[in-house]
Design a protein around this motif. Sequence first.
Motif, PDB file in Angstrom:
ATOM      1  N   MET A   1      26.322  -4.241  41.976  1.00 19.73           N
ATOM      2  CA  MET A   1      26.398  -3.582  43.273  1.00 19.73           C
ATOM      3  C   MET A   1      26.538  -2.067  43.115  1.00 19.73           C
ATOM      4  O   MET A   1      25.957  -1.304  43.878  1.00 19.73           O
ATOM      5  CB  MET A   1      27.587  -4.128  44.074  1.00 19.73           C
ATOM      6  CG  MET A   1      27.394  -5.540  44.595  1.00 19.73           C
ATOM      7  SD  MET A   1      26.113  -5.626  45.865  1.00 19.73           S
ATOM      8  CE  MET A   1      26.305  -7.323  46.402  1.00 19.73           C
ATOM      9  N   THR A   2      27.326  -1.653  42.119  1.00 21.82           N
ATOM     10  CA  THR A   2      27.528  -0.224  41.903  1.00 21.82           C
ATOM     11  C   THR A   2      26.212   0.474  41.581  1.00 21.82           C
ATOM     12  O   THR A   2      25.915   1.549  42.118  1.00 21.82           O
ATOM     13  CB  THR A   2      28.538   0.002  40.761  1.00 21.82           C
ATOM     14  OG1 THR A   2      29.773  -0.628  41.102  1.00 21.82           O
ATOM     15  CG2 THR A   2      28.763   1.495  40.549  1.00 21.82           C
ATOM     16  N   ALA A   3      25.407  -0.147  40.709  1.00 16.25           N
ATOM     17  CA  ALA A   3      24.117   0.437  40.341  1.00 16.25           C
ATOM     18  C   ALA A   3      23.196   0.526  41.556  1.00 16.25           C
ATOM     19  O   ALA A   3      22.489   1.527  41.747  1.00 16.25           O
ATOM     20  CB  ALA A   3      23.468  -0.380  39.235  1.00 16.25           C
ATOM     21  N   LEU A   4      23.190  -0.513  42.384  1.00 17.24           N
ATOM     22  CA  LEU A   4      22.358  -0.501  43.586  1.00 17.24           C
ATOM     23  C   LEU A   4      22.762   0.638  44.511  1.00 17.24           C
ATOM     24  O   LEU A   4      21.907   1.361  45.040  1.00 17.24           O
ATOM     25  CB  LEU A   4      22.470  -1.831  44.321  1.00 17.24           C
ATOM     26  CG  LEU A   4      21.768  -3.041  43.699  1.00 17.24           C
ATOM     27  CD1 LEU A   4      22.096  -4.300  44.485  1.00 17.24           C
ATOM     28  CD2 LEU A   4      20.253  -2.822  43.651  1.00 17.24           C
ATOM     29  N   ARG A   5      24.044   0.808  44.707  1.00 14.71           N
ATOM     30  CA  ARG A   5      24.519   1.862  45.614  1.00 14.71           C
ATOM     31  C   ARG A   5      24.205   3.253  45.057  1.00 14.71           C
ATOM     32  O   ARG A   5      23.942   4.184  45.827  1.00 14.71           O
ATOM     33  CB  ARG A   5      26.015   1.699  45.861  1.00 14.71           C
ATOM     34  CG  ARG A   5      26.361   0.422  46.613  1.00 14.71           C
ATOM     35  CD  ARG A   5      27.807   0.359  47.039  1.00 14.71           C
ATOM     36  NE  ARG A   5      28.129  -0.915  47.640  1.00 14.71           N
ATOM     37  CZ  ARG A   5      27.857  -1.248  48.899  1.00 14.71           C
ATOM     38  NH1 ARG A   5      27.261  -0.350  49.688  1.00 14.71           N
ATOM     39  NH2 ARG A   5      28.175  -2.431  49.381  1.00 14.71           N
ATOM     40  N   GLU A   6      24.233   3.391  43.747  1.00 15.01           N
ATOM     41  CA  GLU A   6      23.873   4.680  43.160  1.00 15.01           C
ATOM     42  C   GLU A   6      22.411   5.020  43.439  1.00 15.01           C
ATOM     43  O   GLU A   6      22.073   6.166  43.752  1.00 15.01           O
ATOM     44  CB  GLU A   6      24.139   4.657  41.660  1.00 15.01           C
ATOM     45  CG  GLU A   6      25.625   4.673  41.289  1.00 15.01           C
ATOM     46  CD  GLU A   6      25.847   4.613  39.789  1.00 15.01           C
ATOM     47  OE1 GLU A   6      24.836   4.447  39.059  1.00 15.01           O
ATOM     48  OE2 GLU A   6      26.999   4.721  39.351  1.00 15.01           O
ATOM     49  N   VAL A   7      21.545   4.015  43.323  1.00 16.47           N
ATOM     50  CA  VAL A   7      20.124   4.240  43.626  1.00 16.47           C
ATOM     51  C   VAL A   7      19.942   4.553  45.100  1.00 16.47           C
ATOM     52  O   VAL A   7      19.201   5.469  45.479  1.00 16.47           O
ATOM     53  CB  VAL A   7      19.292   3.005  43.227  1.00 16.47           C
ATOM     54  CG1 VAL A   7      17.850   3.152  43.713  1.00 16.47           C
ATOM     55  CG2 VAL A   7      19.320   2.801  41.722  1.00 16.47           C
ATOM     56  N   ILE A   8      20.598   3.793  45.963  1.00 18.57           N
ATOM     57  CA  ILE A   8      20.468   3.968  47.410  1.00 18.57           C
ATOM     58  C   ILE A   8      20.887   5.365  47.844  1.00 18.57           C
ATOM     59  O   ILE A   8      20.239   5.993  48.693  1.00 18.57           O
ATOM     60  CB  ILE A   8      21.309   2.905  48.145  1.00 18.57           C
ATOM     61  CG1 ILE A   8      20.694   1.518  47.937  1.00 18.57           C
ATOM     62  CG2 ILE A   8      21.419   3.221  49.636  1.00 18.57           C
ATOM     63  CD1 ILE A   8      21.603   0.378  48.330  1.00 18.57           C
ATOM     64  N   LEU A  25      20.404  -5.311  48.065  1.00 14.26           N
ATOM     65  CA  LEU A  25      21.792  -5.296  48.524  1.00 14.26           C
ATOM     66  C   LEU A  25      21.970  -6.208  49.732  1.00 14.26           C
ATOM     67  O   LEU A  25      22.972  -6.936  49.842  1.00 14.26           O
ATOM     68  CB  LEU A  25      22.200  -3.864  48.881  1.00 14.26           C
ATOM     69  CG  LEU A  25      23.662  -3.653  49.284  1.00 14.26           C
ATOM     70  CD1 LEU A  25      24.582  -3.939  48.107  1.00 14.26           C
ATOM     71  CD2 LEU A  25      23.863  -2.216  49.783  1.00 14.26           C
ATOM     72  N   ALA A  26      20.995  -6.199  50.642  1.00 13.47           N
ATOM     73  CA  ALA A  26      21.063  -7.068  51.813  1.00 13.47           C
ATOM     74  C   ALA A  26      21.032  -8.539  51.409  1.00 13.47           C
ATOM     75  O   ALA A  26      21.765  -9.361  51.966  1.00 13.47           O
ATOM     76  CB  ALA A  26      19.906  -6.758  52.761  1.00 13.47           C
ATOM     77  N   GLU A  27      20.196  -8.874  50.435  1.00 12.37           N
ATOM     78  CA  GLU A  27      20.084 -10.261  49.986  1.00 12.37           C
ATOM     79  C   GLU A  27      21.352 -10.742  49.285  1.00 12.37           C
ATOM     80  O   GLU A  27      21.694 -11.925  49.339  1.00 12.37           O
ATOM     81  CB  GLU A  27      18.883 -10.405  49.055  1.00 12.37           C
ATOM     82  CG  GLU A  27      17.540 -10.200  49.757  1.00 12.37           C
ATOM     83  CD  GLU A  27      16.389 -10.053  48.785  1.00 12.37           C
ATOM     84  OE1 GLU A  27      16.657 -10.079  47.552  1.00 12.37           O
ATOM     85  OE2 GLU A  27      15.227  -9.911  49.220  1.00 12.37           O
TER      86      GLU A  27
END
Length: 321
Positions: A1-8, A25-27
């Motif tokens: 999740m942390t990596a996803l939020r960094e990209v977002i 992230l939604a999935e």
Amino acid sequence: MTALREVIDSATAQPRLRMTALRTLAEQATEPAAALAAYERAVEFVPLIAWHGLGAAGPASISWPGIGCPAAGGPPIGLDAGRPERAVELLEHGRAVLWSQSLQTDLDLAAVRRHSPDVAQRLERVRDRLQALDALGDPGPAHVASRDRTSVSDTRVALAREWEELCEHVRRDVPGCEGFLRPPDFAQLRAAVEGGTVVLVNIAERRSDALALTADGLRVIPLPGLRPRLAHDHVSTWMAALESFQYLNMLHALGDGEARSHGSTPDDAEFPSTWLWDAVVAPVLDVLGHTAEPAAGDAWPRVWWCPTGPLTFLPFHAACR
């Protein structure tokens, strides 16, 4: 999740990559409300990615490599969150953006151009530069100097900021453009329906539904028999049959007697009319109460089918049993 939020949250990341991260992230979200919030942010990137991005293939498949179907993910999430009206807004937004691209029209930008042509020109310039950067990809250290990578990142950040500022300027200051590049308001969609029912058919792995919209409101009709893999199989069979008979009809036109013996239309076995009826059409008509011919002198009810994904290849008007 942390990596996803960094990209977002990274303004240097490509819009396509940020959109993909938001959909992931939604999935993965455990709460429907959180999933919907992530998907709503993902949808904001659809117009930027779609502009000049589809090519001649059109929106029939409504998907892009690495992204999938941007129009299909929102409705299941919206329905799970108990917000069916938002599901309609997100689905129609995705459909509208991709159809506009396929038809080489852009009503949103055209409206801006009528009132503020200089702003429309700046939007096009920023969009084209962002897409040019995305086409280059993210250069790695093996072949690009550090200062060059920094320059590309800084340029992308500046362009992304300018894009967001221009969009906010349009929504705030350009007459009639308050909803620029945003999903349409449900009240507007409902007001546009007159004299019948618009049925939006959404197909997705987590759930498939028909969203039946009338001037009086919205009905959600679950379609448990509508599964993406089965739909793709039927579409593949049907499209192969059409291609085969187009070839035979061409030979027939050239005087080939053997081609004439095969007829001019695909066999019933190749046409998924029964499956389409059972999986989609019959459940919807049953809920709408359209189960018999109207009485003598009464008008036939009107139903407008708006399929998505692979279903756009199939002739709904011919579904029967």
